[in-house]
Design a protein around this motif. Structure first.
Motif, PDB file in Angstrom:
ATOM      1  N   ASP A  11       0.818  -1.209   0.000  1.00  0.00           N
ATOM      2  CA  ASP A  11       0.000   0.000   0.000  1.00  0.00           C
ATOM      3  C   ASP A  11       0.853   1.260   0.000  1.00  0.00           C
ATOM      4  O   ASP A  11       0.561   2.224  -0.715  1.00  0.00           O
ATOM      5  N   ASP A  12       1.918   1.262   0.784  1.00  0.00           N
ATOM      6  CA  ASP A  12       2.814   2.422   0.830  1.00  0.00           C
ATOM      7  C   ASP A  12       3.492   2.643  -0.518  1.00  0.00           C
ATOM      8  O   ASP A  12       3.604   3.784  -0.983  1.00  0.00           O
ATOM      9  N   ALA A  13       3.930   1.558  -1.146  1.00  0.00           N
ATOM     10  CA  ALA A  13       4.575   1.680  -2.457  1.00  0.00           C
ATOM     11  C   ALA A  13       3.595   2.233  -3.494  1.00  0.00           C
ATOM     12  O   ALA A  13       3.954   3.071  -4.312  1.00  0.00           O
ATOM     13  N   GLN A  14       2.375   1.757  -3.436  1.00  0.00           N
ATOM     14  CA  GLN A  14       1.358   2.264  -4.365  1.00  0.00           C
ATOM     15  C   GLN A  14       1.112   3.756  -4.138  1.00  0.00           C
ATOM     16  O   GLN A  14       1.012   4.533  -5.084  1.00  0.00           O
ATOM     17  N   GLY A  15       1.051   4.149  -2.856  1.00  0.00           N
ATOM     18  CA  GLY A  15       0.840   5.563  -2.551  1.00  0.00           C
ATOM     19  C   GLY A  15       1.997   6.438  -3.022  1.00  0.00           C
ATOM     20  O   GLY A  15       1.777   7.512  -3.584  1.00  0.00           O
ATOM     21  N   ARG A  16       3.221   5.979  -2.811  1.00  0.00           N
ATOM     22  CA  ARG A  16       4.394   6.739  -3.271  1.00  0.00           C
ATOM     23  C   ARG A  16       4.428   6.837  -4.786  1.00  0.00           C
ATOM     24  O   ARG A  16       4.749   7.900  -5.348  1.00  0.00           O
ATOM     25  N   THR A  17       4.095   5.748  -5.466  1.00  0.00           N
ATOM     26  CA  THR A  17       4.092   5.738  -6.928  1.00  0.00           C
ATOM     27  C   THR A  17       3.013   6.682  -7.460  1.00  0.00           C
ATOM     28  O   THR A  17       3.279   7.457  -8.390  1.00  0.00           O
ATOM     29  N   ALA A  18       1.838   6.630  -6.858  1.00  0.00           N
ATOM     30  CA  ALA A  18       0.757   7.525  -7.288  1.00  0.00           C
ATOM     31  C   ALA A  18       1.148   8.983  -7.084  1.00  0.00           C
ATOM     32  O   ALA A  18       0.886   9.833  -7.939  1.00  0.00           O
ATOM     33  N   ALA A  19       1.787   9.274  -5.963  1.00  0.00           N
ATOM     34  CA  ALA A  19       2.219  10.650  -5.680  1.00  0.00           C
ATOM     35  C   ALA A  19       3.287  11.101  -6.674  1.00  0.00           C
ATOM     36  O   ALA A  19       3.270  12.239  -7.154  1.00  0.00           O
ATOM     37  N   ARG A  20       4.192  10.195  -6.988  1.00  0.00           N
ATOM     38  CA  ARG A  20       5.278  10.530  -7.909  1.00  0.00           C
ATOM     39  C   ARG A  20       4.761  10.826  -9.301  1.00  0.00           C
ATOM     40  O   ARG A  20       5.269  11.715  -9.992  1.00  0.00           O
ATOM     41  N   PHE A  21       3.742  10.101  -9.737  1.00  0.00           N
ATOM     42  CA  PHE A  21       3.208  10.292 -11.092  1.00  0.00           C
ATOM     43  C   PHE A  21       1.979  11.201 -11.095  1.00  0.00           C
ATOM     44  O   PHE A  21       1.351  11.391 -12.137  1.00  0.00           O
ATOM     45  N   GLY A  22       1.608  11.723  -9.934  1.00  0.00           N
ATOM     46  CA  GLY A  22       0.483  12.650  -9.865  1.00  0.00           C
ATOM     47  C   GLY A  22      -0.845  11.985 -10.161  1.00  0.00           C
ATOM     48  O   GLY A  22      -1.737  12.612 -10.731  1.00  0.00           O
ATOM     49  N   VAL A  23      -0.976  10.726  -9.796  1.00  0.00           N
ATOM     50  CA  VAL A  23      -2.226   9.995 -10.079  1.00  0.00           C
ATOM     51  C   VAL A  23      -3.180  10.142  -8.930  1.00  0.00           C
ATOM     52  O   VAL A  23      -2.898  10.085  -7.795  1.00  0.00           O
TER      53      VAL A  23
END
Length: 102
Positions: free
Chosen positions: A90-102
């Motif tokens: 879940d944390d990785a998904q959140g960081r990835t979403a934040a990084r790509f602005g999703v």
């Protein structure tokens, strides 16, 4: 879906963690019950005739109690690992979403 796409069902992983935790508790209770087998009380009522049997019973109960306790520890470790993994996904998904602005 691409071959390098990672999907993790974190709800299922958390369910595994809960199930492993429940198994751990059940096994710990079984270990405690085996450790509490009242062999000494039986020795008083059965006398010296049953001494060899009661010694074997006591040894078997102690050995199985130790095995159940060890298995309970493994299930507890599995529960902790599964819970940690779900949170990490879940944390990785959140960081990835934040990084790509999703």
């Amino acid at each position: 879906m691409l071959a390098d796409t990672l999907l993790a069902d974190t709800n299922a992983i958390r369910a595994l963690a809960r199930t492993d935790g429940a198994h751990s508790a059940d096994l710990a209770a079984a270990a405690a019950a085996l450790a509490a087998v009242p062999v000494a009380a039986a020795a008083e009522s059965l006398g010296p005739v049953a001494a060899e049997f009661l010694t074997a019973l006591s040894d078997a109960a102690a050995a199985e109690s130790a095995r159940a306790a060890a298995l309970a520890e493994r299930f507890a470790g599995g529960a902790a690992a599964a819970a940690f993994s779900a949170t990490a996904y879940d944390d990785a998904q959140g960081r990835t979403a934040a990084r790509f602005g999703v």
